[in-house]
Design a protein around this motif. Structure first.
Motif, mmCIF file in Angstrom:
data_model
loop_
_atom_site.group_PDB
_atom_site.id
_atom_site.type_symbol
_atom_site.label_atom_id
_atom_site.label_comp_id
_atom_site.label_asym_id
_atom_site.label_seq_id
_atom_site.Cartn_x
_atom_site.Cartn_y
_atom_site.Cartn_z
ATOM 1 N N ASP A 140 33.788 47.776 44.470
ATOM 2 C CA ASP A 140 34.194 47.306 45.801
ATOM 3 C C ASP A 140 33.549 45.942 46.096
ATOM 4 O O ASP A 140 32.989 45.716 47.181
ATOM 5 C CB ASP A 140 33.804 48.318 46.884
ATOM 6 C CG ASP A 140 34.604 49.617 46.765
ATOM 7 O OD1 ASP A 140 35.808 49.530 46.508
ATOM 8 O OD2 ASP A 140 34.021 50.699 46.933
ATOM 9 N N ASN A 181 46.021 42.844 43.809
ATOM 10 C CA ASN A 181 45.605 43.543 45.026
ATOM 11 C C ASN A 181 44.948 42.541 45.987
ATOM 12 O O ASN A 181 44.786 41.363 45.661
ATOM 13 C CB ASN A 181 44.699 44.735 44.689
ATOM 14 C CG ASN A 181 43.459 44.329 43.906
ATOM 15 O OD1 ASN A 181 43.129 43.145 43.836
ATOM 16 N ND2 ASN A 181 42.769 45.286 43.329
ATOM 17 N N GLU A 182 44.573 43.030 47.147
ATOM 18 C CA GLU A 182 44.025 42.134 48.176
ATOM 19 C C GLU A 182 42.782 41.407 47.653
ATOM 20 O O GLU A 182 42.598 40.212 47.879
ATOM 21 C CB GLU A 182 43.655 42.931 49.439
ATOM 22 C CG GLU A 182 44.847 43.510 50.191
ATOM 23 C CD GLU A 182 45.891 42.457 50.549
ATOM 24 O OE1 GLU A 182 45.482 41.341 50.917
ATOM 25 O OE2 GLU A 182 47.099 42.743 50.439
ATOM 26 N N GLN A 183 41.926 42.150 46.950
ATOM 27 C CA GLN A 183 40.690 41.577 46.411
ATOM 28 C C GLN A 183 40.990 40.419 45.444
ATOM 29 O O GLN A 183 40.391 39.338 45.544
ATOM 30 C CB GLN A 183 39.924 42.686 45.664
ATOM 31 C CG GLN A 183 38.567 42.285 45.126
ATOM 32 C CD GLN A 183 38.097 43.259 44.047
ATOM 33 O OE1 GLN A 183 38.828 43.597 43.122
ATOM 34 N NE2 GLN A 183 36.868 43.714 44.184
ATOM 35 N N ASN B 138 52.266 50.146 42.244
ATOM 36 C CA ASN B 138 51.582 49.882 43.513
ATOM 37 C C ASN B 138 50.116 49.523 43.318
ATOM 38 O O ASN B 138 49.450 50.106 42.467
ATOM 39 C CB ASN B 138 51.615 51.132 44.402
ATOM 40 C CG ASN B 138 53.016 51.455 44.848
ATOM 41 O OD1 ASN B 138 53.576 50.756 45.679
ATOM 42 N ND2 ASN B 138 53.593 52.485 44.259
ATOM 43 N N VAL B 139 49.626 48.595 44.148
ATOM 44 C CA VAL B 139 48.189 48.311 44.143
ATOM 45 C C VAL B 139 47.643 48.620 45.534
ATOM 46 O O VAL B 139 48.405 48.833 46.468
ATOM 47 C CB VAL B 139 47.892 46.835 43.767
ATOM 48 C CG1 VAL B 139 48.351 46.559 42.343
ATOM 49 C CG2 VAL B 139 48.528 45.879 44.749
ATOM 50 N N ASP B 140 46.305 48.655 45.652
ATOM 51 C CA ASP B 140 45.660 49.019 46.915
ATOM 52 C C ASP B 140 46.222 50.343 47.433
ATOM 53 O O ASP B 140 46.562 50.481 48.610
ATOM 54 C CB ASP B 140 45.845 47.915 47.968
ATOM 55 C CG ASP B 140 45.096 46.640 47.588
ATOM 56 O OD1 ASP B 140 43.957 46.758 47.094
ATOM 57 O OD2 ASP B 140 45.637 45.548 47.781
ATOM 58 N N THR B 141 46.346 51.304 46.545
ATOM 59 C CA THR B 141 46.984 52.576 46.860
ATOM 60 C C THR B 141 46.038 53.470 47.662
ATOM 61 O O THR B 141 44.848 53.537 47.392
ATOM 62 C CB THR B 141 47.381 53.291 45.550
ATOM 63 O OG1 THR B 141 47.989 52.332 44.687
ATOM 64 C CG2 THR B 141 48.340 54.413 45.811
ATOM 65 N N LYS B 142 46.590 54.167 48.650
ATOM 66 C CA LYS B 142 45.788 55.080 49.464
ATOM 67 C C LYS B 142 45.474 56.355 48.674
ATOM 68 O O LYS B 142 46.303 56.810 47.873
ATOM 69 C CB LYS B 142 46.562 55.455 50.732
ATOM 70 C CG LYS B 142 46.612 54.312 51.731
ATOM 71 C CD LYS B 142 47.255 54.781 53.027
ATOM 72 C CE LYS B 142 47.437 53.602 53.966
ATOM 73 N NZ LYS B 142 48.598 53.787 54.849
ATOM 74 N N GLN B 183 37.831 54.106 47.026
ATOM 75 C CA GLN B 183 39.140 54.710 46.779
ATOM 76 C C GLN B 183 39.011 55.946 45.882
ATOM 77 O O GLN B 183 39.576 57.003 46.182
ATOM 78 C CB GLN B 183 40.036 53.662 46.112
ATOM 79 C CG GLN B 183 41.462 54.084 45.870
ATOM 80 C CD GLN B 183 42.121 53.204 44.811
ATOM 81 O OE1 GLN B 183 41.571 52.948 43.746
ATOM 82 N NE2 GLN B 183 43.316 52.722 45.125
ATOM 83 N N ASP B 219 44.970 53.724 40.283
ATOM 84 C CA ASP B 219 45.675 52.715 41.063
ATOM 85 C C ASP B 219 46.490 51.840 40.095
ATOM 86 O O ASP B 219 46.068 51.615 38.959
ATOM 87 C CB ASP B 219 44.595 51.890 41.774
ATOM 88 C CG ASP B 219 45.152 50.812 42.664
ATOM 89 O OD1 ASP B 219 45.112 50.985 43.884
ATOM 90 O OD2 ASP B 219 45.633 49.787 42.151
#
Lengths: 350, 350
Positions: A140, A181-183, B138-142, B183, B219
């Protein structure tokens, strides 16, 4: 005292390194056990090897922070303290990575301006090596810390591997700036503004083994998974190959025999133990993390890495570059402000 | 019309599949080009092959969502629509993954209750295959969507690969429950409460190639990087091996020749083209994504995969399991509420 084959292989590797690199080595750990291994090297004291006795060991399963706090006389804690005290130039551990990283953070502290230390693992490629970082110290991770990883990795590649203007890539799922991804997207934006590295855009997974970049930046979550995946894949293919040759009849066995010298040469080229250790970059001292499965050869190489790290004055270069980067960013900001002011003054005159 | 070798290899693979699996195949794309390839198969109509002419193609560089919206007559859009209309049971594409996924999401829509569709890539292992998902949709997956990936992957492994109670693992940087990024930790907590899968804890990077799990959840950012890393590593090792044998003298060449049948057998075991296609799980229709570099053999295998997917009634099973999982969770919640009420009533009586 750390690692699957400690102290035997660690001591053997240290003896080899003392001979090869002519460096003084302090073996930190249980003195009787260490002396026992050194029996086969009667001239060990002449080689510049000394023993620093400690009574405790941090085991693999222990919680790193708790163990480092409690076990004041653990070998990894004491060895790190020797670096802090200026007795040693570098510390090397093949034990719990978490314990070595925690000890370094607690005792050596971070370099001023660095947010997170990172583990930089050299991955073999056809051309030489790609430095993958972070390979597991932090997860993270914030974009600004990933950028600092890039700066530190670039300096390390320059002064330890001797690569001029190392090509730095951001590990991502596509070449385009908008991918990821956002990062990754936020990190890309920041990397574009860095002055002191040769940022060459996104690196895809395949660019790590092919060696398209000298330094590849990623979060420690992704880096650790990639690293262990590579280990698992290499082990699996080797196992299957041996199995297939074993069941392949006489012809296959003869073929394997004929091919052996070639395969051995290739294996040597791809052998991670040739690199032996991964530096923990970002702490105020040289700290090398070796694989838990390290044998004498790996330990000897890792001591060579530590030697190059010290001789290359990597710590000073990291410190200076972080300061330079800050100054350049500040100068740019001020220049932008001045330009804005001048434009306002001009429009007020009109 | 998608893929590096379209339409030639796609058409050839389809002809092979029509013969092998006795399924009807609709070739969607530019009719003249397709007819040209089919010249070498005079009996193609008898094999159950038909052509559905389309005038547009989505190129690799195009923005998927924009392209799918604009190019109504693109082959991947029309092919997906044929599934929606019930004309076909499955759609297969070797073109832009983004375009195929977007077309499936827009046209087929998601299965009720599923938050994100995921690409499930079969990775070869010594024992057979490990399903890695998500490998890039998908990225940043919940966390809740990663859990749904686990459920869908488990069903797929069960009904397509025939594995009873597939071992499901969460890709992470350590075995312990407390390891990983936010995550992963949140996903682990949720996975423990799922009723319909055999969750076996964290999988480390090395567990993917060794085949320690049947299904590995991650992810799409991590999955895509691992997948491309594996491709790059395999390519690099093969290239180096060829190179080494080429420069290895007569003995090495003889050895390679003797070993060839064994290596070929091993290669076949590890050959991803044997699996040919990765299902996009979570949409209301069978959609198979093939690699852009697919040749006839891969396409034929992928059509086999589509056939198994349809025959295994995977879509129905996913739908039913999601409903079952919801009902079980609801029942548990109600039971907990009732127990709480009873306890309160009892303590009020005291």
């Amino acid at each position: 005292m750390g690692g699957d084959f400690a102290p035997l292989e660690i001591v053997k590797g240290s003896v080899d390194a003392a001979r090869k690199y002519h460096c003084e080595i302090v073996l930190v750990g249980d003195e009787p056990q260490i002396r026992d291994v050194l029996k086969s090297t009667p001239d060990w004291e002449k080689l510049g090897i000394t023993i620093h006795h400690t009574s405790e060991v941090i085991e693999m399963g222990e919680h790193p922070a708790e163990a480092v706090r409690k076990k004041k006389d653990a070998s990894v804690v004491v060895a790190t303290q020797l670096v802090k005290d200026g007795v040693c130039d570098a510390v090397l551990s093949a034990g719990s990575t978490g314990a070595a990283v925690t000890a370094a953070q607690f005792i050596l502290k971070r370099i001023k301006g660095i947010g997170r230390p990172t583990i930089a693992t050299p991955m073999p490629t056809p051309q030489g090596v790609t430095l993958l970082l972070d390979s597991g110290a932090n997860v993270d991770t914030k974009p600004e810390h990933l950028v600092q990883s890039g700066i530190m990795g670039s300096i390390y590649a320059q002064y330890v591997f001797g690569i001029k203007a190392p090509k730095v890539g951001l590990l991502n799922i596509g070449e385009e700036e908008t991918k990821g991804n956002e990062q990754a997207k936020a990190t890309y934006e920041l990397l574009k503004t860095v002055h002191t590295i040769n940022f060459c855009g996104n690196a895809e997974g395949r660019d790590v083994p092919t060696g398209a970049f000298d330094v590849v930046i990623c979060d420690g979550f992704v880096g650790n998974i990639v690293l262990k995946f590579a280990e698992g894949l290499a082990m699996t293919i080797l196992g299957l190959l041996k199995d297939a040759i074993g069941h392949g009849g006489l012809l296959a066995k003869a073929g394997a025999l004929f091919l052996m010298p070639t395969l051995r040469k290739l294996g040597k080229r791809l052998d991670v133990t040739e690199y032996g250790g991964a530096p923990l970059l970002g702490v105020n001292g040289v700290c090398i993390i070796s694989h838990g499965s390290s044998k004498a050869k790996s330990i000897c190489s890792a001591i060579g890495v530590a030697d190059d790290y010290v001789e290359g004055k990597v710590l000073e270069h990291i410190h200076d570059t972080i300061v330079e980067e800050e100054q350049l960013a500040q100068a740019e900001e001020e220049a932008a402000k001045a330009a804005k002011k001048a434009a306002e003054a001009e429009s007020a005159q009109d």
